[in-house]
Scaffold this motif. Structure first.
Motif, PDB file in Angstrom:
ATOM      1  N   LYS A 286     -61.051  17.420 -49.484  1.00 29.75           N
ATOM      2  CA  LYS A 286     -60.948  17.014 -50.884  1.00 29.75           C
ATOM      3  C   LYS A 286     -61.033  15.494 -51.015  1.00 29.75           C
ATOM      4  CE  LYS A 286     -57.168  17.974 -53.369  1.00 29.75           C
ATOM      5  NZ  LYS A 286     -56.025  18.848 -53.666  1.00 29.75           N
ATOM      6  N   VAL A 287     -60.272  14.803 -50.173  1.00 30.17           N
ATOM      7  CA  VAL A 287     -60.263  13.342 -50.237  1.00 30.17           C
ATOM      8  C   VAL A 287     -61.643  12.785 -49.886  1.00 30.17           C
ATOM      9  CG1 VAL A 287     -59.369  11.293 -49.080  1.00 30.17           C
ATOM     10  CG2 VAL A 287     -57.798  13.072 -49.846  1.00 30.17           C
TER      11      VAL A 287
ATOM     12  N   LEU B 190     -53.181   2.638 -43.863  1.00 23.58           N
ATOM     13  CA  LEU B 190     -54.016   3.186 -44.933  1.00 23.58           C
ATOM     14  C   LEU B 190     -55.484   2.964 -44.625  1.00 23.58           C
ATOM     15  CD1 LEU B 190     -51.950   1.644 -47.842  1.00 23.58           C
ATOM     16  CD2 LEU B 190     -51.930   4.034 -47.119  1.00 23.58           C
ATOM     17  N   SER B 191     -56.286   3.954 -45.014  1.00 24.07           N
ATOM     18  CA  SER B 191     -57.730   3.826 -44.846  1.00 24.07           C
ATOM     19  C   SER B 191     -58.260   2.834 -45.879  1.00 24.07           C
ATOM     20  CB  SER B 191     -58.371   5.195 -45.031  1.00 24.07           C
ATOM     21  OG  SER B 191     -59.743   5.105 -44.833  1.00 24.07           O
ATOM     22  N   TRP B 192     -59.155   1.940 -45.453  1.00 25.30           N
ATOM     23  CA  TRP B 192     -59.625   0.873 -46.342  1.00 25.30           C
ATOM     24  C   TRP B 192     -60.513   1.373 -47.459  1.00 25.30           C
ATOM     25  CZ3 TRP B 192     -59.402  -4.636 -46.345  1.00 25.30           C
ATOM     26  CH2 TRP B 192     -58.433  -5.135 -45.475  1.00 25.30           C
ATOM     27  N   ASP B 193     -61.233   2.471 -47.189  1.00 24.81           N
ATOM     28  CA  ASP B 193     -62.279   2.868 -48.123  1.00 24.81           C
ATOM     29  C   ASP B 193     -61.765   3.696 -49.292  1.00 24.81           C
ATOM     30  OD1 ASP B 193     -64.208   1.681 -46.466  1.00 24.81           O
ATOM     31  OD2 ASP B 193     -64.065   3.412 -45.126  1.00 24.81           O
ATOM     32  N   ILE B 194     -60.566   4.250 -49.160  1.00 26.99           N
ATOM     33  CA  ILE B 194     -60.104   5.141 -50.230  1.00 26.99           C
ATOM     34  C   ILE B 194     -58.846   4.557 -50.875  1.00 26.99           C
ATOM     35  CG2 ILE B 194     -61.098   7.219 -49.208  1.00 26.99           C
ATOM     36  CD1 ILE B 194     -58.434   7.895 -48.023  1.00 26.99           C
ATOM     37  N   PRO B 195     -58.585   4.947 -52.126  1.00 22.95           N
ATOM     38  CA  PRO B 195     -57.366   4.455 -52.779  1.00 22.95           C
ATOM     39  C   PRO B 195     -56.116   4.941 -52.035  1.00 22.95           C
ATOM     40  CG  PRO B 195     -58.841   5.495 -54.354  1.00 22.95           C
ATOM     41  CD  PRO B 195     -59.381   5.808 -53.001  1.00 22.95           C
ATOM     42  N   ALA B 196     -55.047   4.162 -52.145  1.00 27.86           N
ATOM     43  CA  ALA B 196     -53.798   4.520 -51.465  1.00 27.86           C
ATOM     44  C   ALA B 196     -53.314   5.903 -51.904  1.00 27.86           C
ATOM     45  CB  ALA B 196     -52.738   3.463 -51.748  1.00 27.86           C
ATOM     46  N   ALA B 197     -53.565   6.244 -53.183  1.00 28.70           N
ATOM     47  CA  ALA B 197     -53.105   7.542 -53.686  1.00 28.70           C
ATOM     48  C   ALA B 197     -53.661   8.681 -52.842  1.00 28.70           C
ATOM     49  CB  ALA B 197     -53.544   7.713 -55.144  1.00 28.70           C
ATOM     50  N   ASP B 198     -54.929   8.538 -52.388  1.00 28.44           N
ATOM     51  CA  ASP B 198     -55.534   9.582 -51.563  1.00 28.44           C
ATOM     52  C   ASP B 198     -54.888   9.622 -50.171  1.00 28.44           C
ATOM     53  OD1 ASP B 198     -57.156  10.259 -53.613  1.00 28.44           O
ATOM     54  OD2 ASP B 198     -58.963   9.291 -52.835  1.00 28.44           O
ATOM     55  N   SER B 199     -54.615   8.443 -49.623  1.00 29.81           N
ATOM     56  CA  SER B 199     -53.932   8.407 -48.323  1.00 29.81           C
ATOM     57  C   SER B 199     -52.556   9.059 -48.428  1.00 29.81           C
ATOM     58  CB  SER B 199     -53.774   6.967 -47.827  1.00 29.81           C
ATOM     59  OG  SER B 199     -55.010   6.465 -47.389  1.00 29.81           O
ATOM     60  N   PHE B 200     -51.888   8.850 -49.578  1.00 34.94           N
ATOM     61  CA  PHE B 200     -50.576   9.473 -49.785  1.00 34.94           C
ATOM     62  C   PHE B 200     -50.702  10.999 -49.715  1.00 34.94           C
ATOM     63  CE2 PHE B 200     -48.695   5.783 -52.533  1.00 34.94           C
ATOM     64  CZ  PHE B 200     -48.802   4.952 -51.438  1.00 34.94           C
ATOM     65  N   LEU B 201     -51.774  11.520 -50.348  1.00 44.19           N
ATOM     66  CA  LEU B 201     -51.976  12.978 -50.343  1.00 44.19           C
ATOM     67  C   LEU B 201     -52.190  13.498 -48.919  1.00 44.19           C
ATOM     68  CD1 LEU B 201     -54.234  13.691 -53.447  1.00 44.19           C
ATOM     69  CD2 LEU B 201     -51.792  14.164 -53.141  1.00 44.19           C
ATOM     70  N   LEU B 202     -52.956  12.724 -48.127  1.00 47.97           N
ATOM     71  CA  LEU B 202     -53.167  13.120 -46.731  1.00 47.97           C
ATOM     72  C   LEU B 202     -51.829  13.165 -45.996  1.00 47.97           C
ATOM     73  CD1 LEU B 202     -56.396  11.120 -45.757  1.00 47.97           C
ATOM     74  CD2 LEU B 202     -56.190  13.516 -46.372  1.00 47.97           C
ATOM     75  N   ASN B 203     -50.996  12.144 -46.249  1.00 46.82           N
ATOM     76  CA  ASN B 203     -49.675  12.118 -45.613  1.00 46.82           C
ATOM     77  C   ASN B 203     -48.825  13.315 -46.042  1.00 46.82           C
ATOM     78  OD1 ASN B 203     -50.161   9.897 -44.126  1.00 46.82           O
ATOM     79  ND2 ASN B 203     -48.548   8.643 -45.023  1.00 46.82           N
ATOM     80  N   GLN B 204     -48.952  13.661 -47.320  1.00 45.88           N
ATOM     81  CA  GLN B 204     -48.188  14.812 -47.806  1.00 45.88           C
ATOM     82  C   GLN B 204     -48.567  16.067 -47.009  1.00 45.88           C
ATOM     83  OE1 GLN B 204     -48.988  16.081 -51.832  1.00 45.88           O
ATOM     84  NE2 GLN B 204     -47.408  17.642 -51.742  1.00 45.88           N
ATOM     85  N   ALA B 205     -49.872  16.231 -46.748  1.00 42.76           N
ATOM     86  CA  ALA B 205     -50.330  17.398 -45.985  1.00 42.76           C
ATOM     87  C   ALA B 205     -49.885  17.300 -44.526  1.00 42.76           C
ATOM     88  CB  ALA B 205     -51.844  17.512 -46.071  1.00 42.76           C
ATOM     89  N   ILE B 206     -50.029  16.113 -43.932  1.00 38.57           N
ATOM     90  CA  ILE B 206     -49.705  15.955 -42.510  1.00 38.57           C
ATOM     91  C   ILE B 206     -48.209  16.155 -42.272  1.00 38.57           C
ATOM     92  CG2 ILE B 206     -49.571  14.261 -40.630  1.00 38.57           C
ATOM     93  CD1 ILE B 206     -52.223  13.091 -41.760  1.00 38.57           C
TER      94      ILE B 206
END
Lengths: 350, 261
Positions: free
Chosen positions: B12-13, A126-142
């Motif tokens: 977006k992020v 997970l990226s340190w600077d952003i909330p985990a929820a945002d990293s989850f969204l990135l994973n959803q796209a990837i």
């Protein structure tokens, strides 16, 4: 369910379908520069490099059945992480082959990567600077997870890991235990069929370890995913793994049931005896006394003889116990298995 | 389609992330404006002593400054922030996770961090270009504008490819933290038209490290100074650089898989 013979003759339980992980003669040799200490050696090494081969993994073979949780054990530097990295596709081996879910891992094909996951307890996904929820969204796209699937999986993970309260905070503000929950969730959003877990509980406090453990167990039960797990905490292994694979100096030392290892390596039990009015009673005639813990009564007098641990061959436990009970004023007696740490430690060095 | 979905999600992020640091964005936007003032002052000092610089008048140099800033927007939005992420990833091993994701790893390391408020610089750059062109009185045709746009994209592709090659070297030389410092120095050379440099230096800037291609050349096309075959040639260079850099990146990733522990 049918028992299957592995290469070294130990048996295990295979569930449905073909084995998702088949490893045959896998080897990895690193080439590292080798120089002695000191200024002169440093200068010489600048002009003429000497190389040395480090055999991280040597000719390792095993098969893991669908839905199994296998503990992959060995001391530091044994080759565990190197093996996991080869199986997940990060490293090319120098020899041998591996077949995971009918793929050759190091080809790193997209449909292979979508069906596995690697969790390294000491590294951050997970990226340190952003909330985990945002990293989850990135994973959803990837991972190309559809909205409905994503929601279903997230709800399930949320139910098991109680994520809702922590995924809105930046990851840097989470405790280690909270972060590990999020790391696991991020690694599982795409519903992988094979999980490679490299020390997922490292550094966590006991409570967090227990939660991660019970999560993995429940996840395995619900999803039927196959799990290969390394850990230095024996509690992880005893709670999760029926079967273990031991590797040392890159070589496979043992592959079989955890319980069988105890019987083979340490075919003894420990009888813990607490004696009544008998301070000088000698237990050494029943077996090897490995520990004497003297305890005293509240009044300072020798209220009882303290607890003594006697090591006895496994097949003689019943007879010896009967003799102790007959001969001595026993106030309490329990029979214990040898500590798993000792068993594993012995197995490493056998 | 998948690339579009990836790009929009990452964007977006990153917008959400930048919105959280409002003061940072405002200060940086003000700084950017200050730098622009300084650059224009330097130009006015130069032109108080001479009429033209390598055959370029003041208005045209303002337009060039705009193109140079446009290329710099790409650097500041994508290249610098992702370089930092990349180098950290090599150091702490989190790059491993990037290679295990079922998407193009080069794309992923290029868009992990996008500094969104740099869009402000894009606005400044476009203003400079439009202002420079209109005040120079030069007649430009729609065809020239199309060539300008095409060559700007090609120029950006060349700079991006150069970056990919430089960070790929990290896979061969593990100690290569200042991999892109050299690029910043070279970028500064593109602020003036290639014609102001001596011929030998111009050759280096244009062909070996093609900063001029990204800045001077698009503007030359806009002025109508280039033949069609020159335009085509520079477009081919852009596409070629992109393809070659992607190959080098792939070779680097293979090397990483072979050697890392």
């Amino acid at each position: 369910m049918q028992p299957v013979q592995t290469r070294n003759g130990t048996s295990r339980i295979a569930r449905n379908g073909p084995d998702p992980i088949i490893v045959d003669g896998l080897s990895k040799t690193y080439r590292v520069t080798d120089r002695e200490g000191g200024f002169g050696a440093a200068v010489r090494s600048f002009f003429k490099r000497k190389y040395r081969d480090v055999k991280a993994v040597q000719n390792v073979s095993f098969r893991i059945g669908s839905g199994e949780i296998v503990g992959f054990l060995g001391p530091n530097g044994a080759g565990k992480t190197t093996t996991l990295k080869m199986l997940s596709g990060l490293l090319y081996p120098t020899g041998g082959s591996a077949n995971v879910l009918s793929h050759t891992p190091w080809e790193r094909r997209a449909d292979y990567l979508r069906s596995i996951t690697l969790v390294m307890g000491q590294r951050n996904r997970l990226s340190w600077d952003i909330p985990a929820a945002d990293s989850f969204l990135l994973n959803q796209a990837i991972y190309r997870i559809g909205d409905a699937d994503y929601k279903r999986t997230f709800d399930e993970l949320n139910e098991l890991l109680e994520l809702a309260a922590i995924i809105r905070k930046p990851v840097r503000n989470l405790s280690l235990g909270e972060r590990m929950k999020c790391e696991l969730a991020a690694a599982l959003l795409h519903r992988p069929q094979v999980l490679f877990l490299d020390e997922p509980t490292i550094g966590l406090d006991i409570g967090a370890q227990v939660r991660i453990r019970s999560f993995l167990k429940e996840y395995n039960r619900r999803s039927g995913a196959t799990i290969l797990l390394t850990s230095h905490y024996m509690a992880d292994v005893t709670a999760l793994c029926e079967r273990i694979i031991i590797i040392h100096h890159g070589q496979l030392k043992y592959d079989g049931k955890l319980a069988d290892l105890s019987r083979r390596i340490a075919p003894y039990k420990l009888i813990a005896v607490r004696l009544g009015d008998c301070i000088d009673c000698d237990l050494s005639r029943y077996g090897t006394v490995v520990e004497v813990a003297a305890e005293y009564g509240a009044d300072g007098a020798n209220g009882d003889g303290g607890k003594q641990l006697v090591q006895v061959k496994a097949d003689e436990v019943a007879a010896v116990t009967a003799r102790i009970l007959a001969d001595l004023p026993v106030s309490d007696l329990t029979i214990e298995d040898p500590p798993i740490e000792d068993v594993i430690e012995r197995a490493f060095h056998e | 389609m998948h690339i579009y979905k990836l790009l929009t999600t990452f964007l977006k992020v990153n917008i959400q992330q930048d919105l959280a640091y409002r003061a940072d964005a405002i200060v940086n936007m003000a700084l950017s404006l200050m730098w622009l003032g300084w650059e224009l002052t330097s130009l006015s000092i130069i032109f108080s002593n001479t009429e033209t610089l390598g055959g370029w008048g003041p208005s045209e140099l303002i337009a060039l400054l705009g193109v140079w800033r446009l290329v710099n927007v790409v650097m500041a939005t994508i290249v610098w922030p992702n370089t930092e992420k990349f180098n950290n990833g090599v150091r702490d091993g989190s790059l491993d996770y990037t290679f295990l994701q079922p998407a193009n790893s080069q794309l992923l390391i290029s868009i992990t961090r996008i500094v969104v408020w740099r869009a402000w610089d894009l606005l400044l750059a476009l203003t400079l270009i439009v202002a420079g062109i209109t005040s120079s009185g030069g007649i430009t045709t729609p065809l020239n504008v199309i060539a300008f746009l095409g060559l700007t994209i090609s120029g950006v592709a060349i700079i991006y490819s150069l970056w990919i090659v430089l960070i790929s070297f990290t896979f061969w030389f593990t100690k290569f933290d200042n991999n892109v410092t050299i690029m910043q120095a070279l970028m500064d050379a593109g602020r003036y038209p290639a014609q102001v440099y001596p011929v030998w230096l111009r050759a280096i800037v244009t062909f070996i490290i093609p900063i001029a291609v990204a800045t001077t050349v698009p503007l030359q096309a806009l002025r109508g100074d280039l033949q069609w075959w020159q335009i085509l040639g520079f477009l081919v260079i852009g596409v070629g650089a992109f393809i070659i850099s992607a190959r080098i990146w792939k070779a680097g990733v293979r090397r990483y898989s072979g050697a890392s522990s």
